[in-house]
Structure formats: structure tokens, C-alpha cells
Write an enzyme that holds these catalytic residues in place. Structure first.
Site, PDB file in Angstrom:
ATOM      1  CE  LYS A 159       3.340 -57.649  52.542  1.00 48.44           C
ATOM      2  NZ  LYS A 159       2.783 -57.531  53.911  1.00 48.44           N
ATOM      3  CD  GLU A 232       6.389 -43.321  47.367  1.00 49.89           C
ATOM      4  OE1 GLU A 232       7.431 -42.944  47.955  1.00 49.89           O
ATOM      5  OE2 GLU A 232       5.301 -43.447  47.931  1.00 49.89           O
ATOM      6  CB  CYS A 266       7.338 -41.206  51.303  1.00 52.42           C
ATOM      7  SG  CYS A 266       7.209 -42.940  51.745  1.00 52.42           S
ATOM      8  CD  GLU A 366      11.921 -41.923  54.536  1.00 52.77           C
ATOM      9  OE1 GLU A 366      10.891 -41.450  54.022  1.00 52.77           O
ATOM     10  OE2 GLU A 366      12.289 -43.106  54.368  1.00 52.77           O
TER      11      GLU A 366
END
Length: 471
Positions: A159, A232, A266, A366
């Protein structure tokens, strides 16, 4: 998304690229059933590993053959520069070849000496793996999982993110062009709501890359059904500049580490922690090199940085910078939107801030965009303390010419990946993943392959051992 339709938008222009119809629940379940059926033949060991290796080599060739087309699709859908998109496709091809060459060795039986006549450990595929992937590296993040998982004998239902649907479709198309058996790799079309249907279906395990909040929901849903998952998640990677660092290299690394993919990675460098002795010269060079970046049309070969992925991402970056300024931060360069031919593109100037304090959102969250916050510290001990004072633990980089110091510091950093005198980057040859809220499990290397296998122990005895009194 409206009326079960999904629109993809070019972030450089704000224009709609294409509209897709959402897959219904029945279509998703049918895809998983097809994958389950294909698994029975795909997993076979007799000649199977060599056949799977051939298919992966074929996919690597297919990726290289279609590199320009695949790269332009990614650039149009999510805005990364064309040179970065081309590099992403090539990295996928290299990784396919790597697992095609090494996968049989990685998953071979291991003989063990025990009290039995013969003992061995064998590694068997689990079945259908549901893969829920993000938009920022639409090929790499899907295929770095797919390569080892397919090589060991699993089948996959992907997906992709709703922002990069065509990238996901192109992956399946490339597999089909190489003659991959039907059902071994399939792509779903839908928004985040179809993820639950995929997790609840007859998949054996789930892999997810994305935000912490979404990852927590995926893990809760998968593990409640006793399904293995690998996560992750986000990162807020520290970039530590020691007092004996090569500042020329460190400042160049800072530009690359922070502004690659418009800062939407990331493992991008996100918190710059610089020792006081070298702070002024580092900051000066960092600013000079940042201001030389060419921001604009991502399809042009000389563009260094494109737009953010969508308007929401642009608004969030603007909000983070404003919050920092309101709480005492100083803008050294950048700090606002960048008009580029049209006010509809989601461009933001590469930005550097100093005077960062823990109360600022930019110090805690983040930062998924082209903003570099700098904190000046007295020494390396303080640098490590600040680096570890985060809920994330994905990657970190350390810049020093003292390798003994680098060894010591690398062992004290709370992260899954530490790089010395270079930016953090994933590599098929070494495991990739994080600690704390950056997730669990590993991708890549042999360890990534073994995440989605049944590690089966087998022992052959001549006779019953009557000395066994505990389980």
C-alpha cells in the site's frame, strides 16, 4: 480525497496530476488471496532460491531500463529533484542485485552442535507480507523491504502513500515486465483508511514506515492479531561537530545531510550540536554553502532542492520556524516561503536557526523540512547529553578527526545507526532501524531478511533422552 477518489498533486505547481479510484475492501482481500496462492509456489526451495535470484536480477535490469520514466514520476508526485529521483532508482537496482547475489547464503541452513545426531536451523518464509509505505522515498522504502523478503520466499501486497500512488503502480508494472509470477507482488490503490483492511486480511506480517502516531496504531492492530511487524518511524538525528572536526567537510556534510529531499527524510540531520570552539567558523561556512543552493523546478538538472510535498507540510514548517522565533531563535538565513514562477508551489527557503532552547517545538518534534536548528555546547560530553535527550533514536553523525574519540562517542549515542565523518545513509550491506520511538526491527543486510522468516530449529535423535526434566 473525495467520493472514494484520490487526487495526486504536483507540489512544484499545485496542479492535479491524476485521479484514482479507491479499491474496495473486496478488491483488497482478493489481492491478498492471490498473494497467498502465489506463495505456495514461490516459496519452494527446490530450485526456488535460484529462480528468485534470477527474478531480482531481472528487476534490477528493469529498474535501470525505465530509470528516467520512474524518476520523473517520483519528481512530479512528491517534488524531489530529478537527480535525487534518478539516484533513488539506481540504489533500488543495486539493492536488488545485492540480494540476488547474497540471499541464498543469507538464508541457508545453519548446522549446530548439540546432543542430537544432527541439528540445524532453517529459515522459512512467513507468507504474505503487508507493506505500508510513505511518500518521501517511494521506490527505495518499498523495495529495500521487498528485495530481501521476496528473495527468501515471501509474497508482498504494497500500500503506497496516497501522494505517490503512481510510483507504487510503476513498481508493480516493472515486476510484471520482468515476468514475475502473478500475485507475488501487488500494489493497492487507496488512502490511509485501507491500511486497516490490509492488516486485518490474511497477511502473515506487516512492515510500516511512517510517523510515530501512525506506527503505534499499526503495531497495536497487527500485534493484537499476533502478526509480526517491523516499524521504521521518525527520527531527529543529531549532527555533532567536535572541536577537532574538519570544518570544511563537516559544513558540506551539514548541507547535504539537512537539505537532501528538501529535508524530508527520516535520517536527515535534524539537530546540529556544535562545540563552542568551532561554532563560529562552522556556522559561517554552513550559511555560505546553504545560500548557494539552487531551489526551484525539480525537473531541472541543476536544481538542488525542490518543494515540500504538499501545502500542509509547508504550513507546518512555517509554523515551526515562527514558534522558534517567538521563543528567542534567530534566523541566520532563509526563514520564509519562496515564490517560484507561481504562488501555488510549496517552496520554502533553506533555513538555519540558532539560539535554540528546549521549549521550542523545533527542538522536540521531528522537523520534516529544510530547517536546520543549531545548538552550541561547551564540549562533547554536553553534545552527547543533548543528542540523547530525544524520544527518537534512528541515526546520528559525529564529526571528528580523533577516531578513538569517535569510537567512544559512537557507543554512547542512543541510535540504531551512527556515522562518523559522513552523513547517515541506509546501505543494503548493514542493518537499518532505530530505537526508542524510532521503531523496532531492522531492514536491510541479513538481519532485515531474517525479520520475516520462521527461524525453525530441527534436531534428529537416535533415542529418547530420559534426562530432560524441564521444557
Amino acid at each position: 480525497m473525495t467520493n472514494n477518489k484520490i487526487k495526486t498533486v504536483n507540489p512544484a505547481t499545485g496542479q492535479v496530476i491524476k485521479e484514482y479510484g479507491m479499491m474496495a475492501e473486496e478488491q483488497i482481500l482478493t489481492a491478498v488471496k492471490k498473494a497467498k496462492k502465489a506463495f505456495g509456489e514461490w516459496k519452494k526451495n527446490e530450485g526456488g532460491p535460484n529462480k528468485r535470484s534470477d527474478f531480482l536480477h531481472g528487476l534490477a535490469s528493469g529498474l535501470r531500463k525505465n530509470k528516467e520514466k520512474l524518476a520523473s514520476v517520483a519528481t512530479n508526485e512528491m517534488g524531489k529533484t530529478i537527480k535525487e529521483s534518478l539516484s533513488e532508482v539506481e540504489k533500488c537496482a543495486v539493492t536488488m542485485d545485492y540480494y540476488a547475489d547474497n540471499g541464498i547464503i543469507f538464508s541457508g541452513d545453519e548446522l549446530v552442535n548439540t546432543d542430537a545426531r544432527k541439528s540445524f536451523i532453517t529459515f522459512e518464509p512467513l507468507g504474505v507480507i503487508g507493506s505500508i509505505m510513505p511518500w518521501n522515498f517511494p521506490y527505495w522504502q518499498a523495495l529495500r523491504f521487498a528485495a530481501p523478503s521476496l528473495m527468501v520466499g515471501n509474497t508482498i501486497v504494497l500500500k503506497p502513500a496516497s501522494a505517490t500512488i503512481q510510483c507504487g503502480i510503476e513498481i508493480e508494472n516493472t515486476f510484471q515486465e520482468t515476468g514475475l509470477p502473478e500475485g507475488v507482488f501487488q500494489t493497492l490503490v487507496g488512502d490511509s483508511t485501507i491500511a486497516n483492511t490490509l492488516i486485518d486480511s490474511d497477511v502473515s506480517a506487516v512492515t510500516f514506515t511512517g510517523s510515530v502516531s501512525a506506527g503505534a496504531k499499526v503495531a497495536q492492530r497487527a500485534t493484537s492479531q499476533i502478526k509480526k511487524c517491523v516499524l521504521e518511524l521518525g527520527g531527529s538525528d543529531p549532527f555533532i561537530v567536535c572541536e577537532d572536526a574538519d570544518i570544511e567537510k563537516a559544513s558540506s556534510g551539514a548541507v547535504k545531510g539537512r537539505f537532501i529531499n528538501c529535508g524530508q527524510s527520516c535520517i536527515a540531520s535534524k539537530r546540529f550540536i556544535v562545540t563552542k570552539k568551532v561554532a563560529n567558523v562552522f556556522i559561517e561556512q554552513f550559511i555560505q554553502k546553504t545560500e548557494k543552493l539552487i531551489v526551484g523546478d525539480p525537473l531541472l538538472d541543476n536544481t538542488d532542492m525542490g518543494p515540500l510535498v504538499n501545502e500542509s507540510a509547508l504550513n507546518n514548517i512555517e509554523s515551526l520556524v515562527q514558534d522558534a522565533v517567538n521563543n528567542g531563535a534567530k534566523i541566520l538565513t532563509g526563514g520564509d516561503r519562496l515564490a517560484h514562477g507561481s504562488d501555488k508551489g510549496y517552496f520554502y527557503k533553506p533555513t538555519i536557526l540558532e539560539h535554540i532552547s528546549p521549549k521550542m517545538r523545533i527542538a522536540r518534534e521531528e522537523v520534516f523540512g529544510p530547517v536546520a536548528p543549531i545548538t552550541i555546547v561547551e564540549n562533547e560530553t554536553e553534545a552527547v547529553r543533548i543528542a540523547n535527550d530525544s524520544e527518537y533514536g534512528l541515526g546520528a553523525s559525529i564529526w571528528t578527526d580523533d577516531l578513538d574519540k569517535a569510537d567512544k562517542l559512537s557507543r554512547t549515542i542512543e541510535a540504531g545507526v551512527v556515522t562518523v565523518n559522513n552523513i547517515v545513509a541506509s546501505d543494503a550491506r548493514i542493518p537499518f532501524g532505530g530505537v526508542k520511538k524510532s521503531g523496532f526491527g531492522r531492514e536491510l543486510s541479513r538481519y532485515g531478511m531474517l525479520e520475516f522468516v520462521n527461524i525453525k530449529s530441527v534436531r534428529f535423535y537416535d533415542q529418547l533422552d530420559s534426562n530432560h526434566h524441564v521444557e
